[in-house]
Design a protein around this motif. Structure first.
Motif, PDB file in Angstrom:
ATOM      1  N   SER A  30      35.826  25.027  48.243  1.00 52.53           N
ATOM      2  CA  SER A  30      34.367  25.144  48.359  1.00 52.53           C
ATOM      3  C   SER A  30      33.853  24.414  49.594  1.00 52.53           C
ATOM      4  O   SER A  30      32.917  24.879  50.263  1.00 52.53           O
ATOM      5  N   LEU A  33      34.493  26.667  52.594  1.00 50.92           N
ATOM      6  CA  LEU A  33      33.476  27.715  52.685  1.00 50.92           C
ATOM      7  C   LEU A  33      32.137  27.145  53.146  1.00 50.92           C
ATOM      8  O   LEU A  33      31.440  27.752  53.970  1.00 50.92           O
ATOM      9  N   VAL A  47      32.824  37.618  52.699  1.00 51.26           N
ATOM     10  CA  VAL A  47      33.544  36.847  51.699  1.00 51.26           C
ATOM     11  C   VAL A  47      34.096  37.829  50.669  1.00 51.26           C
ATOM     12  O   VAL A  47      33.347  38.425  49.904  1.00 51.26           O
ATOM     13  N   THR A  49      35.816  38.612  47.350  1.00 49.60           N
ATOM     14  CA  THR A  49      35.907  37.879  46.094  1.00 49.60           C
ATOM     15  C   THR A  49      36.752  38.662  45.115  1.00 49.60           C
ATOM     16  O   THR A  49      36.318  39.694  44.608  1.00 49.60           O
ATOM     17  N   THR A  53      33.254  34.580  41.604  1.00 50.52           N
ATOM     18  CA  THR A  53      32.505  34.009  42.736  1.00 50.52           C
ATOM     19  C   THR A  53      32.311  32.505  42.632  1.00 50.52           C
ATOM     20  O   THR A  53      31.533  31.933  43.388  1.00 50.52           O
ATOM     21  N   THR A  56      32.638  30.309  45.819  1.00 52.96           N
ATOM     22  CA  THR A  56      31.513  30.617  46.705  1.00 52.96           C
ATOM     23  C   THR A  56      30.226  30.007  46.156  1.00 52.96           C
ATOM     24  O   THR A  56      29.430  29.424  46.903  1.00 52.96           O
ATOM     25  N   LEU A  86      28.922  39.367  50.576  1.00 49.83           N
ATOM     26  CA  LEU A  86      29.918  39.174  49.534  1.00 49.83           C
ATOM     27  C   LEU A  86      30.393  40.530  49.037  1.00 49.83           C
ATOM     28  O   LEU A  86      29.594  41.331  48.558  1.00 49.83           O
TER      29      LEU A  86
END
Length: 408
Positions: A30, A33, A47, A49, A53, A56, A86
């Motif tokens: 995390s 990111l 991103v 996924t 999520t 994120t 995303l």
């Protein structure tokens, strides 16, 4: 040209994996990111996924906690929201719906709720015409045998590879699994349900990154609002004679698998000349054109191949993706009904006497195609014409070019 293992390991971080949806703890992933989200690179940051999520969400939550009560908060939230896209493969935990959607509503979302199943465990439900390069004999020849250490690790049905920690009944490499699931043969394709989020990023000329509603190797998405796209739109499946959401992904399987096989060859080729490579393609007239109703249009394609291979051409209209609605074709841009089982996806049966495409392409198997813009096309309507070029080398690789014609 592949990166070294050490380079990949250096950029690999572990995120929030202690429990499904856990987003309370800051993790190495995390924090990684968070740094990316806050940097000054203004390009879109995609991103992908694949499991949920929550990592994120934790990164976004950390940013909110740091800036929410400061004068910078509005600027920071807009900066992050404008940057992120995303691509979510199913909502596999609640962190998107419960946190991201509520607190970061301006982040662009591509939400694949169902189509990914069709490059995963649902592939045996397809018409056999789209499955030819998922069967064990093709996999053995083109992927599994003689392609180096990386492909030696690639998993297939009943191949004897066991996954540490996996439930016994889910050990798809076991002989027992094949016995209990006789629809599969040894070395059949297992599942790559997450891969469409990567396919979406491959620059193959289909231009789907410009607009998720265009469709491409990562599927085609409907517009829920200007920030949210879902794959709830339908493409016509010529093998089942109906409109299906999943066909927007299934239609590319052969091309995707050929591309994968070429990459497997690249992993073991001693020289560039020792493997096949995709051709390139340009359109003489350009890829964004203005046209008038009733106008005759001719487009010229020019392909080049880095290996000197012989090239062939195909043109077709991606009518499901364009906005011109043929007067004799029932519009398929409707909210489709659920088919019951999620894995079956969304579909609509063809209406009686319904035509699929009413625009005739002359020379569709040559370098030049000619067609007439319909007389009833309205101002602002679009036509999506796709050119394909294919080489005759190993795996017969393709490149595309989508031409978008807008009616004046």
């Amino acid at each position: 040209g592949y990166p070294e293992p050490e380079q990949l390991r250096a950029m690999t971080k572990i995120g929030n994996i202690s429990d499904k949806g856990e987003m309370e703890k800051e993790t190495e992933g995390s924090e990684f990111l968070e740094t990316l989200f806050l940097n000054d690179d203004s390009r879109d940051l995609i991103v992908q996924t694949w499991g949920g999520t929550n990592t994120t969400a934790r990164a976004l939550k950390s940013i909110e906690e740091q800036y929410k009560d400061t004068a910078e908060w509005d600027t920071i939230r807009k900066k992050v929201s404008d940057k992120l896209v995303l691509y979510i493969i199913l909502d596999q935990d609640d962190s998107y719906n419960e946190y991201i959607a509520k607190n970061w509503p301006d982040i662009r979302i591509l939400n694949d709720q169902s189509n990914f199943w069709h490059f995963a465990y649902a592939w045996k439900m397809h018409a056999e015409e789209v499955n030819s390069k998922l069967h064990g004999d093709w996999m053995v020849k083109n992927i599994l045998n003689g392609h180096g250490k990386l492909m030696d690790m690639y998993a297939s049905m009943g191949d004897g590879k066991m996954i540490e920690g996996e439930l016994a009944e889910e050990q798809r490499g076991s002989a027992e699994y094949l016995k209990n699931n006789p629809q599969y043969d040894k070395y059949d394709f297992i599942s790559e349900g997450d891969s469409p989020s990567f396919f979406y990023l491959i620059d193959n000329g289909l231009r789907s990154m410009e607009d998720p509603s265009y469709g491409g190797w990562g599927g085609r998405f409907g517009v829920v609002n200007d920030k949210l796209f879902r794959n709830n739109v339908l493409d016509y499946d010529p093998y089942t004679k109906r409109y299906e959401a999943e066909y927007s992904l299934m239609r590319w399987f052969d091309d995707v698998q050929d591309d994968f096989a070429a990459r497997a060859d690249w992993a073991v080729a001693d020289t560039y000349e020792g493997a096949n490579h995709n051709p390139s393609l340009t359109i003489k007239e350009g890829v964004d054109l203005s046209v008038s109703p009733g106008e005759e249009v001719t487009l010229h394609a020019e392909g080049k191949d880095p290996d000197g291979d012989q090239l062939t051409y195909t043109w077709w209209r991606y009518f499901e993706a364009d906005t011109y609605e043929d007067s004799k074709v029932t519009p398929n841009k409707v909210q489709p009904e659920m088919a019951g089982d999620l894995q079956l996806g969304l579909h609509r049966e063809l209406a009686k006497d319904e035509q699929v495409d009413t625009i005739k392409l002359q020379g569709s198997d040559t370098e030049a195609v000619t067609f007439t813009v319909p007389d009833d096309a309205k101002s602002g309507d679009t036509l999506h014409i796709v050119a394909e070029v294919q080489d005759d080398g190993e795996h017969q690789l393709k490149h595309y070019q989508r031409v978008i014609l807008t009616v004046k």
